[in-house]
Motif scaffolding. Structure first.
Motif, PDB file in Angstrom:
ATOM      1  N   ARG A  96       0.885  -1.168   0.000  1.00 33.10           N
ATOM      2  CA  ARG A  96       0.000   0.000   0.000  1.00 33.10           C
ATOM      3  C   ARG A  96       0.920   1.214   0.000  1.00 33.10           C
ATOM      4  O   ARG A  96       1.799   1.340   0.848  1.00 33.10           O
ATOM      5  CB  ARG A  96      -0.877   0.020   1.244  1.00 33.10           C
ATOM      6  CG  ARG A  96      -1.702   1.296   1.375  1.00 33.10           C
ATOM      7  CD  ARG A  96      -2.563   1.307   2.620  1.00 33.10           C
ATOM      8  NE  ARG A  96      -3.686   0.400   2.428  1.00 33.10           N
ATOM      9  CZ  ARG A  96      -4.029  -0.563   3.278  1.00 33.10           C
ATOM     10  NH1 ARG A  96      -3.339  -0.760   4.380  1.00 33.10           N
ATOM     11  NH2 ARG A  96      -5.075  -1.332   3.026  1.00 33.10           N
ATOM     12  N   VAL A 129       0.895   5.195   0.299  1.00 30.50           N
ATOM     13  CA  VAL A 129       0.149   6.403   0.629  1.00 30.50           C
ATOM     14  C   VAL A 129       0.889   7.559  -0.030  1.00 30.50           C
ATOM     15  O   VAL A 129       2.086   7.759   0.218  1.00 30.50           O
ATOM     16  CB  VAL A 129       0.051   6.611   2.156  1.00 30.50           C
ATOM     17  CG1 VAL A 129      -0.707   7.890   2.473  1.00 30.50           C
ATOM     18  CG2 VAL A 129      -0.628   5.404   2.805  1.00 30.50           C
ATOM     19  N   GLU A 164      -4.169   6.672  -2.034  1.00 30.82           N
ATOM     20  CA  GLU A 164      -3.268   5.537  -1.932  1.00 30.82           C
ATOM     21  C   GLU A 164      -3.347   4.688  -3.186  1.00 30.82           C
ATOM     22  O   GLU A 164      -4.324   4.742  -3.933  1.00 30.82           O
ATOM     23  CB  GLU A 164      -3.583   4.688  -0.701  1.00 30.82           C
ATOM     24  CG  GLU A 164      -4.908   3.953  -0.774  1.00 30.82           C
ATOM     25  CD  GLU A 164      -5.197   3.105   0.467  1.00 30.82           C
ATOM     26  OE1 GLU A 164      -4.670   3.393   1.550  1.00 30.82           O
ATOM     27  OE2 GLU A 164      -5.960   2.149   0.327  1.00 30.82           O
ATOM     28  N   ALA A 203       5.779   8.880  -2.491  1.00 29.43           N
ATOM     29  CA  ALA A 203       5.134   8.216  -1.352  1.00 29.43           C
ATOM     30  C   ALA A 203       5.385   8.951  -0.042  1.00 29.43           C
ATOM     31  O   ALA A 203       6.515   9.340   0.259  1.00 29.43           O
ATOM     32  CB  ALA A 203       5.637   6.785  -1.235  1.00 29.43           C
TER      33      ALA A 203
END
Length: 78
Positions: free
Chosen positions: A27, A29, A35, A54
């Motif tokens: 994942r 973000v 995301e 990120a």
């Protein structure tokens, strides 16, 4: 891949790679908000670009090589 360990929700089989639809193990973000989810393959492929955008990266790819935990429901030898 550089990871940030946060109390994020663990990824499940329902989380799918935004690129190919395989099970997601990363994942990302974004600094801009939102995301992205990636399978291990696409996470590695896009790693240099992802690091630039990120805010944090949740990497659960170790689940691909770790042995499953023994279940308490398994019968014991008698």
């Amino acid at each position: 891949m550089t990871t940030v360990l946060t109390p994020a929700t663990p990824l499940t089989a329902a989380d799918r790679c935004d690129r190919c639809g395989a099970q997601a193990y990363l994942r990302v973000v974004l600094l801009s908000g939102g995301e992205l989810l990636f399978c291990a393959h696409h996470g590695r492929k896009f790693e240099p670009e992802l690091k630039k955008i990120a805010a944090e990266i949740q990497d659960e790819t170790e689940r691909l090589t770790s042995a499953p935990a023994a279940s308490a429901a398994e019968p014991e030898d008698r």
